[in-house]
Design a protein around this motif. Structure first.
Motif, mmCIF file in Angstrom:
data_model
loop_
_atom_site.group_PDB
_atom_site.id
_atom_site.type_symbol
_atom_site.label_atom_id
_atom_site.label_comp_id
_atom_site.label_asym_id
_atom_site.label_seq_id
_atom_site.Cartn_x
_atom_site.Cartn_y
_atom_site.Cartn_z
ATOM 1 N N ALA A 76 0.837 -1.204 0.000
ATOM 2 C CA ALA A 76 0.000 0.000 0.000
ATOM 3 C C ALA A 76 0.872 1.255 0.000
ATOM 4 O O ALA A 76 0.550 2.249 -0.665
ATOM 5 C CB ALA A 76 -0.928 -0.009 1.210
ATOM 6 N N ALA A 77 1.968 1.201 0.748
ATOM 7 C CA ALA A 77 2.895 2.336 0.758
ATOM 8 C C ALA A 77 3.520 2.539 -0.616
ATOM 9 O O ALA A 77 3.704 3.687 -1.062
ATOM 10 C CB ALA A 77 3.979 2.103 1.810
ATOM 11 N N SER A 90 1.031 4.266 -2.787
ATOM 12 C CA SER A 90 0.953 5.680 -2.437
ATOM 13 C C SER A 90 2.120 6.464 -3.029
ATOM 14 O O SER A 90 1.931 7.563 -3.582
ATOM 15 C CB SER A 90 0.932 5.841 -0.914
ATOM 16 O OG SER A 90 0.814 7.196 -0.548
ATOM 17 N N ALA A 96 1.627 6.711 -6.790
ATOM 18 C CA ALA A 96 0.577 7.664 -7.131
ATOM 19 C C ALA A 96 1.084 9.103 -7.046
ATOM 20 O O ALA A 96 0.785 9.940 -7.917
ATOM 21 C CB ALA A 96 -0.623 7.473 -6.205
ATOM 22 N N LYS A 97 1.861 9.395 -6.019
ATOM 23 C CA LYS A 97 2.411 10.754 -5.883
ATOM 24 C C LYS A 97 3.358 11.081 -7.032
ATOM 25 O O LYS A 97 3.359 12.209 -7.560
ATOM 26 C CB LYS A 97 3.141 10.884 -4.548
ATOM 27 C CG LYS A 97 2.223 10.911 -3.341
ATOM 28 C CD LYS A 97 2.993 11.099 -2.046
ATOM 29 C CE LYS A 97 2.046 11.147 -0.850
ATOM 30 N NZ LYS A 97 2.790 11.317 0.436
ATOM 31 N N HIS A 99 -5.614 12.465 -9.857
ATOM 32 C CA HIS A 99 -5.457 11.634 -8.658
ATOM 33 C C HIS A 99 -6.011 10.232 -8.889
ATOM 34 O O HIS A 99 -5.388 9.231 -8.502
ATOM 35 C CB HIS A 99 -6.169 12.290 -7.475
ATOM 36 C CG HIS A 99 -6.045 11.511 -6.200
ATOM 37 N ND1 HIS A 99 -6.969 10.560 -5.815
ATOM 38 C CD2 HIS A 99 -5.096 11.531 -5.229
ATOM 39 C CE1 HIS A 99 -6.611 10.033 -4.661
ATOM 40 N NE2 HIS A 99 -5.477 10.612 -4.268
ATOM 41 N N VAL A 139 -3.627 6.841 -8.912
ATOM 42 C CA VAL A 139 -3.781 5.788 -7.909
ATOM 43 C C VAL A 139 -4.085 4.453 -8.571
ATOM 44 O O VAL A 139 -3.547 3.406 -8.176
ATOM 45 C CB VAL A 139 -4.887 6.150 -6.897
ATOM 46 C CG1 VAL A 139 -5.206 4.950 -6.005
ATOM 47 C CG2 VAL A 139 -4.466 7.328 -6.045
ATOM 48 N N PHE A 197 -6.113 2.127 2.638
ATOM 49 C CA PHE A 197 -6.423 3.267 1.782
ATOM 50 C C PHE A 197 -7.611 4.071 2.303
ATOM 51 O O PHE A 197 -8.090 4.990 1.631
ATOM 52 C CB PHE A 197 -6.705 2.798 0.349
ATOM 53 C CG PHE A 197 -5.461 2.685 -0.481
ATOM 54 C CD1 PHE A 197 -4.960 3.781 -1.158
ATOM 55 C CD2 PHE A 197 -4.766 1.488 -0.551
ATOM 56 C CE1 PHE A 197 -3.802 3.690 -1.903
ATOM 57 C CE2 PHE A 197 -3.611 1.381 -1.296
ATOM 58 C CZ PHE A 197 -3.124 2.490 -1.977
ATOM 59 N N SER A 215 -5.724 7.291 2.448
ATOM 60 C CA SER A 215 -4.641 7.108 1.487
ATOM 61 C C SER A 215 -3.665 8.273 1.459
ATOM 62 O O SER A 215 -2.466 8.086 1.203
ATOM 63 C CB SER A 215 -5.212 6.885 0.078
ATOM 64 O OG SER A 215 -6.003 7.995 -0.316
ATOM 65 N N ASP A 216 -4.167 9.477 1.748
ATOM 66 C CA ASP A 216 -3.281 10.636 1.711
ATOM 67 C C ASP A 216 -2.278 10.635 2.862
ATOM 68 O O ASP A 216 -1.258 11.333 2.812
ATOM 69 C CB ASP A 216 -4.109 11.929 1.748
ATOM 70 C CG ASP A 216 -5.043 11.994 2.956
ATOM 71 O OD1 ASP A 216 -5.537 10.927 3.362
ATOM 72 O OD2 ASP A 216 -5.258 13.099 3.474
ATOM 73 N N LYS A 217 -2.559 9.821 3.905
ATOM 74 C CA LYS A 217 -1.648 9.743 5.050
ATOM 75 C C LYS A 217 -0.979 8.370 5.164
ATOM 76 O O LYS A 217 -0.443 8.030 6.213
ATOM 77 C CB LYS A 217 -2.410 10.041 6.348
ATOM 78 C CG LYS A 217 -3.085 11.407 6.388
ATOM 79 C CD LYS A 217 -3.853 11.581 7.681
ATOM 80 C CE LYS A 217 -4.562 12.935 7.722
ATOM 81 N NZ LYS A 217 -5.350 13.088 8.976
ATOM 82 N N MET A 218 -1.027 7.581 4.080
ATOM 83 C CA MET A 218 -0.565 6.204 4.138
ATOM 84 C C MET A 218 0.891 6.106 4.574
ATOM 85 O O MET A 218 1.237 5.310 5.444
ATOM 86 C CB MET A 218 -0.753 5.539 2.768
ATOM 87 C CG MET A 218 -0.280 4.101 2.690
ATOM 88 S SD MET A 218 -1.102 3.043 3.868
ATOM 89 C CE MET A 218 0.273 2.103 4.502
#
Length: 206
Positions: A67-68, A71, A74-75, A84, A88, A122, A125-128
């Protein structure tokens, strides 16, 4: 089942009581990651308790790490100008594909537990990336406290002190096949691997 429910209920009370203290001390415990471990542990009915523990811990850890990666990917893609949603979806589809394709070969690390932790992480997800250490800590504590504790109580409750296996059968004279004895001796860790092999070997030789 009552033993398991009681154990989980007790630790739910403990969790609620000390959650504030953990938070004040800087230790972040994620509720879903902590309690999901025991749910997934008991869903793997085809495995022994020892295998369930490692499958849950290893699979959940891999799921959170994947998951990390999603993330981070995606960034990076959003930095290239992608929306976005698209940014993702691309790494998520790739990671899920890897998880599915590698599962038959390394099931302890790539399994359904990993998929659950991958998707559930997720929720935020913005703080994963920032939450990864607390997610991993919650998974480890849930596995150790809930899974080892519950399975230990069950084993104490179920542990047989003695077992009689009447073969050759009287009066039919039927003989149990080796596969039957292996299933009996290895069921729910009735005895160790070494003890089982000795008992099976002695039966066959006699």
């Amino acid at each position: 089942l009552l033993i398991v429910f009681a154990w989980i209920a007790v630790w739910n009370i403990v969790y609620q009581a000390v959650h504030g203290l953990w938070h004040d001390s800087g230790i972040q415990i994620v509720n879903w990651a902590f309690f999901a471990a025991v749910t997934l542990f008991f869903m793997q009915e085809e495995l022994t308790y020892k295998e369930r523990f490692w499958y849950t811990l290893c699979g959940g850890t891999v799921g959170l790490l994947l998951a990390a990666l999603v993330s981070l990917g995606a960034k990076a893609l959003m930095g290239l100008g992608l929306s976005h949603f698209v940014a993702v979806c691309i790494p998520l589809v790739i990671i899920i594909g890897v998880l599915i394709l590698t599962r038959p070969f390394i099931p302890m690390f790539f399994n359904d537990v990993g998929f659950v932790y991958l998707i559930c992480s997720f929720i935020e997800s913005d703080k994963m990336i920032a939450n990864l250490p607390s997610h991993l800590l919650s998974l480890v504590l849930g596995s150790i406290i809930l899974n080892l504790g519950a399975s230990g109580l069950i084993m104490l409750y179920k542990k047989a002190k003695m077992m009689f296996i009447n073969y050759p059968n009287n009066p039919t004279g039927a003989i149990a096949p080796k596969s039957f004895l292996e299933d009996v001796y290895h069921a729910d860790d009735f005895c160790t691997e070494e003890e089982a092999n000795k008992l099976i070997g002695k039966y066959i030789n006699d």
